[in-house]
Design a protein around this motif. Structure first.
Motif, PDB file in Angstrom:
ATOM      1  N   PRO A 116       0.813  -1.231   0.000  1.00 62.50           N
ATOM      2  CA  PRO A 116       0.000   0.000   0.000  1.00 62.50           C
ATOM      3  C   PRO A 116       0.850   1.287   0.000  1.00 62.50           C
ATOM      4  O   PRO A 116       0.449   2.281  -0.618  1.00 62.50           O
ATOM      5  N   ILE A 117       2.011   1.254   0.654  1.00 62.95           N
ATOM      6  CA  ILE A 117       2.860   2.457   0.607  1.00 62.95           C
ATOM      7  C   ILE A 117       3.329   2.681  -0.828  1.00 62.95           C
ATOM      8  O   ILE A 117       3.246   3.789  -1.370  1.00 62.95           O
ATOM      9  N   ALA A 118       3.785   1.583  -1.460  1.00 63.26           N
ATOM     10  CA  ALA A 118       4.314   1.709  -2.828  1.00 63.26           C
ATOM     11  C   ALA A 118       3.224   2.098  -3.821  1.00 63.26           C
ATOM     12  O   ALA A 118       3.509   2.703  -4.851  1.00 63.26           O
ATOM     13  N   ALA A 119       1.964   1.769  -3.502  1.00 59.44           N
ATOM     14  CA  ALA A 119       0.870   2.115  -4.414  1.00 59.44           C
ATOM     15  C   ALA A 119       0.326   3.521  -4.151  1.00 59.44           C
ATOM     16  O   ALA A 119      -0.538   4.003  -4.877  1.00 59.44           O
ATOM     17  N   GLY A 120       0.848   4.184  -3.109  1.00 57.88           N
ATOM     18  CA  GLY A 120       0.380   5.541  -2.819  1.00 57.88           C
ATOM     19  C   GLY A 120      -0.984   5.564  -2.175  1.00 57.88           C
ATOM     20  O   GLY A 120      -1.778   6.480  -2.396  1.00 57.88           O
ATOM     21  N   GLU A 121      -1.281   4.536  -1.368  1.00 58.15           N
ATOM     22  CA  GLU A 121      -2.640   4.408  -0.835  1.00 58.15           C
ATOM     23  C   GLU A 121      -2.748   4.548   0.671  1.00 58.15           C
ATOM     24  O   GLU A 121      -3.836   4.368   1.223  1.00 58.15           O
ATOM     25  N   VAL A 122      -1.648   4.859   1.348  1.00 60.60           N
ATOM     26  CA  VAL A 122      -1.734   4.868   2.803  1.00 60.60           C
ATOM     27  C   VAL A 122      -0.900   6.001   3.396  1.00 60.60           C
ATOM     28  O   VAL A 122       0.160   6.345   2.882  1.00 60.60           O
ATOM     29  N   ILE A 123      -1.429   6.580   4.477  1.00 58.65           N
ATOM     30  CA  ILE A 123      -0.703   7.636   5.190  1.00 58.65           C
ATOM     31  C   ILE A 123      -0.292   7.100   6.554  1.00 58.65           C
ATOM     32  O   ILE A 123      -1.107   6.527   7.284  1.00 58.65           O
ATOM     33  N   TRP A 124       0.971   7.282   6.875  1.00 55.53           N
ATOM     34  CA  TRP A 124       1.506   6.890   8.173  1.00 55.53           C
ATOM     35  C   TRP A 124       1.815   8.129   8.997  1.00 55.53           C
ATOM     36  O   TRP A 124       2.174   9.181   8.436  1.00 55.53           O
ATOM     37  N   CYS A 125       1.733   8.005  10.293  1.00 56.71           N
ATOM     38  CA  CYS A 125       2.243   9.070  11.142  1.00 56.71           C
ATOM     39  C   CYS A 125       3.206   8.472  12.172  1.00 56.71           C
ATOM     40  O   CYS A 125       3.316   7.253  12.302  1.00 56.71           O
ATOM     41  N   GLN A 126       3.907   9.367  12.843  1.00 57.73           N
ATOM     42  CA  GLN A 126       4.998   8.960  13.725  1.00 57.73           C
ATOM     43  C   GLN A 126       4.664   9.331  15.160  1.00 57.73           C
ATOM     44  O   GLN A 126       4.652  10.510  15.510  1.00 57.73           O
ATOM     45  N   GLY A 127       4.361   8.334  15.972  1.00 55.07           N
ATOM     46  CA  GLY A 127       4.002   8.613  17.363  1.00 55.07           C
ATOM     47  C   GLY A 127       5.186   8.401  18.288  1.00 55.07           C
ATOM     48  O   GLY A 127       5.253   7.385  18.989  1.00 55.07           O
ATOM     49  N   PHE A 128       6.100   9.326  18.297  1.00 55.83           N
ATOM     50  CA  PHE A 128       7.284   9.219  19.147  1.00 55.83           C
ATOM     51  C   PHE A 128       7.197  10.205  20.328  1.00 55.83           C
ATOM     52  O   PHE A 128       7.224   9.817  21.489  1.00 55.83           O
ATOM     53  N   SER A 129       7.116  11.512  20.016  1.00 52.50           N
ATOM     54  CA  SER A 129       7.227  12.542  21.053  1.00 52.50           C
ATOM     55  C   SER A 129       6.075  12.481  22.046  1.00 52.50           C
ATOM     56  O   SER A 129       4.947  12.125  21.690  1.00 52.50           O
ATOM     57  N   GLU A 130       6.397  12.862  23.264  1.00 47.98           N
ATOM     58  CA  GLU A 130       5.389  12.915  24.336  1.00 47.98           C
ATOM     59  C   GLU A 130       5.564  14.223  25.105  1.00 47.98           C
ATOM     60  O   GLU A 130       6.605  14.868  24.999  1.00 47.98           O
ATOM     61  N   PRO A 131       4.542  14.552  25.918  1.00 48.23           N
ATOM     62  CA  PRO A 131       4.657  15.808  26.668  1.00 48.23           C
ATOM     63  C   PRO A 131       5.960  15.876  27.501  1.00 48.23           C
ATOM     64  O   PRO A 131       6.572  16.919  27.588  1.00 48.23           O
ATOM     65  N   GLU A 132       6.371  14.753  28.066  1.00 43.47           N
ATOM     66  CA  GLU A 132       7.577  14.777  28.898  1.00 43.47           C
ATOM     67  C   GLU A 132       8.799  14.244  28.169  1.00 43.47           C
ATOM     68  O   GLU A 132       9.870  14.146  28.756  1.00 43.47           O
ATOM     69  N   ALA A 133       8.660  13.833  26.946  1.00 41.20           N
ATOM     70  CA  ALA A 133       9.795  13.263  26.208  1.00 41.20           C
ATOM     71  C   ALA A 133       9.908  13.936  24.845  1.00 41.20           C
ATOM     72  O   ALA A 133       9.236  13.556  23.886  1.00 41.20           O
TER      73      ALA A 133
END
Ligand SMILES: Cc1cc2nc3c(=O)[nH]c(=O)nc-3n(C[C@H](O)[C@H](O)[C@H](O)COP(=O)(O)OP(=O)(O)OC[C@H]3O[C@@H](n4cnc5c(N)ncnc54)[C@H](O)[C@@H]3O)c2cc1C
Lengths: 383, 307
Positions: A116-133
């Motif tokens: 799906p990424i290669a077909a241009g059909e999906v959006i990912w997000c990055q859940g790393f940062s936090e209020p204290e990190a």
């Protein structure tokens, strides 16, 4: 010694510009607007790129890529960013989520997520940062507690770009609070519409969609969702951040905007009338941008993968250029500079650039963190 | 895309460094201030290194060997006008000058000088009397314009500017190298200076500036052999401008991090700084270099991804 990007480089650049010209209107300023049509345009454009084998040009062919080299990828990155990233949020999937899956994912995960990424059909997000990190990312505390054959996740993420647009998230959690940083974090691949995830947008000077809060309460995840090994998330994240750091060709947008403004100013005779001090700043900004580009080439061209210090050097120069160019553009544009909207100078691109440039030295790891990486490579570790 | 220097140029630079270190390195440059005759030994050492056979107008490899030599000359404060000698024609050394007040580094070493303005307008130079001994640019000698000479080609001006930038680069690398060693060794408040974040960040910024200058210097050397004439000239001015700007920032950091020791004649950074001054001020200021580039920006001769 040779700085030629290869025989087909100019043709690829031209092909991308033609495609953008055909599919993206001149006043397009990216997916992060209040108009959902902009996101739709990006998604359609990604499918077009994918059909033409251009979306994942530098991925290996076995994963649906074009088998291109780092220089093809560099040209794509430059042309996309220069034209306000018409891939929208999907650039993240192409730039680092896909490569991280190739390196650290299971066969099943690759089979499920790469097409799906290669077909241009999906959006990912990055859940790393936090209020204290923030900069101290390794101290993150969103907890994944073992439960049966899976985990239950509770905690909060913040600054998560595109969280309302994304279908999937790479979520960083703490599976062992007492372990050292290289054994306490586990990454999960989670659907954003899973029960237990709630997104709240954060209004900001950057515009909509760039910053969100993500609340996680009782989210169930399983062993199949773990990216890499349990407890080994930090290694994957460091990898991902190194890719991300050379991911955005900010210098290309700067060069494009400066050229466009030069042409406008020249047309109405204002270019010659600029103060000599402003001309000198303009020239220095262009020379610095050339240096930024060369340093980015150095960072990606290192055959042994992305060297964190080289990537940090490139990013320090590129992000400071981005902010300097924002000032030069606004000063050169004169009284029209602060106008926004499609009827403004360069369709509002100067205002848009200035606002987004403010975050250049914070997003994806602050400039201070980059300085730490560079100084470590020159002076060794600090105690 | 191969941004690395060719092995031959690297090897040549290393052998030049070995030979010129045996001559006495930076300390030799310092001694030559008091005993100007010593400079002839530097000339002899450079001749041993085959400088006179290097043809900077030939291919990229020869040019890069010359650039490597200039870089070492900057690092070791070799008291010889290496750039001016490398870009000589018919035995005449070439100086880039401001016609309003020509000054020539090591002008007293040689009888035959041509001085060229950045636009190529050239004159034979009449070298004046030795000036009052100066700390900054201790080998600078005033000159006056003599007979007009044949126009110097834009490419020779470009080569001169670029090789001078390589000399600046070498000096800055050596200075920062000294400072890195210093902050690792020097202790205050019970720890090495290199433990203080403000010191670490200062070093980080200076090394970022030098890595950028290094990339641009290599790229520009390549462009002199790959780009169109107007682009070559613009690129050379851009490199020199960037070198001058980088020098200001890097040398300031170096002095600050050394504390008082860095001002002493016996410290390399002091000698490097003083000996680089002519390259940083002549034939014109960085501001003038920047303004020279403005027409090239408008015409597209200074190329970007979108010009
Ligand atoms: C536009 C934008 C998009 C983002 N998108 C995402 C996303 O999609 N996903 C995600 O997970 N995160 C995202 N982030 C978050 C980003 O990664 C963090 O903002 C960044 O890592 C800095 O963390 P912080 O904001 O908490 O600042 P802090 O870490 O609190 O830092 C504040 C200041 O203190 C300095 N500082 C901190 N520690 C030190 C130290 N030891 N020495 C010296 N100085 C120090 C910092 O350099 C900075 O100047 C985004 C941020 C922005 C601005």
């Amino acid at each position: 010694m040779d700085y030629d990007l290869g025989a087909d480089a100019d043709a690829l650049r031209q092909r991308l510009r033609d495609l953008i010209h055909a599919h993206v209107p001149a006043d397009f300023l990216g997916a992060c607007t209040d108009d959902p049509a902009d996101l739709e345009l990006c998604n359609a454009f990604c499918r077009t790129l994918a059909e033409q084998g251009l979306l994942c040009l530098a991925w290996p062919e076995e994963y649906g890529g074009g088998g291109g080299d780092v220089w093809h990828q560099t040209i794509v990155r430059e042309e996309m960013w220069a034209h306000h990233e018409p891939r929208g949020p999907q650039y993240m999937g192409v730039n680092w989520v896909g490569p991280a899956l190739m390196r650290h994912g299971t066969d099943a995960q690759r089979a499920k997520h790469l097409p799906p990424i290669a077909a241009g059909e999906v959006i990912w997000c990055q859940g790393f940062s936090e209020p204290e990190a923030g900069s101290d990312l390794a101290s993150l505390r969103t907890r994944a507690v073992a439960d049966g054959d899976g985990w239950v996740v509770t905690g909060q993420k913040v600054w998560t770009s595109y969280a309302l647009m994304a279908q999937w998230c790479v979520l960083a959690t703490c599976t062992d609070p007492d372990a050292p940083s290289d054994r306490r974090i586990t990454l999960f691949l989670v659907r954003m519409d899973s029960p237990g995830i709630e997104v709240r947008p954060i209004p900001s000077m950057l515009g909509p969609h760039h910053l969100n809060e993500v609340f996680i309460d009782g989210l169930r995840v399983s062993r199949e969702d773990v990216l890499g090994e349990v407890g080994a998330g930090w290694t994957v994240m460091r990898d991902a951040l190194a890719y991300e750091r050379v991911g955005i060709a900010r210098y290309a947008r700067c060069e494009s905007l400066m050229q466009r403004l030069l042409e406008v100013l020249d047309d109405d005779g204002r270019w010659e009338a600029l103060a000599p001090a402003l001309h000198a700043r303009w020239v220095r900004a262009l020379v610095d941008l050339r240096v930024a580009r060369l340093l980015a080439y150095r960072a990606v061209g290192d055959s042994s993968g992305v060297d964190p210090a080289a990537a940090a050097v490139a990013r320090i120069v590129t992000t400071t250029c981005d902010q300097n160019v924002a000032e030069v553009l606004v000063d050169a544009a004169g009284p029209d500079a602060l106008d926004a909207g499609a009827d403004a100078l360069l369709h509002g691109a100067i205002d848009d650039h200035w606002r987004y440039a403010q975050a250049a030295t914070v997003a994806s790891g602050t400039i201070e963190v980059q300085r730490m990486l560079v100084s470590r490579s020159v002076l060794g570790s600090s105690r | 895309m191969k941004p690395a220097l060719p092995e031959d140029a690297v090897a040549y630079g290393e052998s030049a460094r070995g030979r010129l270190e045996r001559l006495g390195g930076v300390e030799f440059g310092l001694r030559a201030e008091a005993d100007r005759e010593l400079r002839k030994d530097a000339g002899a050492a450079l001749a041993d290194l085959g400088m006179l056979e290097l043809d900077v107008r030939d291919d990229l490899d020869q040019f890069l060997a010359a650039a490597a030599l200039c870089r070492v000359a900057g690092a070791l404060c070799v008291p010889w006008p290496v750039v001016e000698d490398l870009v000589r024609t018919d035995g005449q050394w070439l100086a880039l000058i401001d016609p309003a007040g020509p000054r020539v580094d090591h002008g007293d070493l040689h009888g035959e000088w041509v001085g060229a303005a950045l636009d190529g307008a050239a004159y034979r130079l009449v070298i004046g009397a030795l000036p009052h001994p100066a700390k900054l640019g201790p080998f600078l000698v005033p000159a006056t314009l003599g007979e007009p000479a044949e126009q110097v080609s834009a490419d020779d001006v470009a080569r001169h500017l670029v090789l001078g930038a390589w000399r600046i680069l070498g000096g800055l690398e050596a200075a920062l190298g000294q400072v890195v060693e210093h902050v690792k060794a020097r202790k205050q408040f019970g720890q090495a200076l290199a433990q203080f974040q403000v010191v670490r960040f200062g070093i980080a910024d200076a090394s970022v500036a030098l890595r950028g200058l290094d990339e641009l210097a290599r790229f520009t050397a390549w462009r002199l052999h790959a780009a169109e004439p107007a682009q070559r000239s613009a690129d050379a001015v851009a490199l020199r401008l960037h070198a001058v700007d980088a020098a200001r920032a890097v040398l300031r950091t170096c002095h600050q991090m050394l504390g008082a020791i860095g001002f002493c004649d016996e410290h390399d950074v002091s000698v490097i700084d003083r000996h680089l001054q002519p390259l940083l001020r002549e034939p014109c200021s960085g501001e003038s270099l920047a303004l020279r580039l403005v027409p090239a920006v408008r015409s597209g001769a200074f190329e970007t991804l979108f010009s």
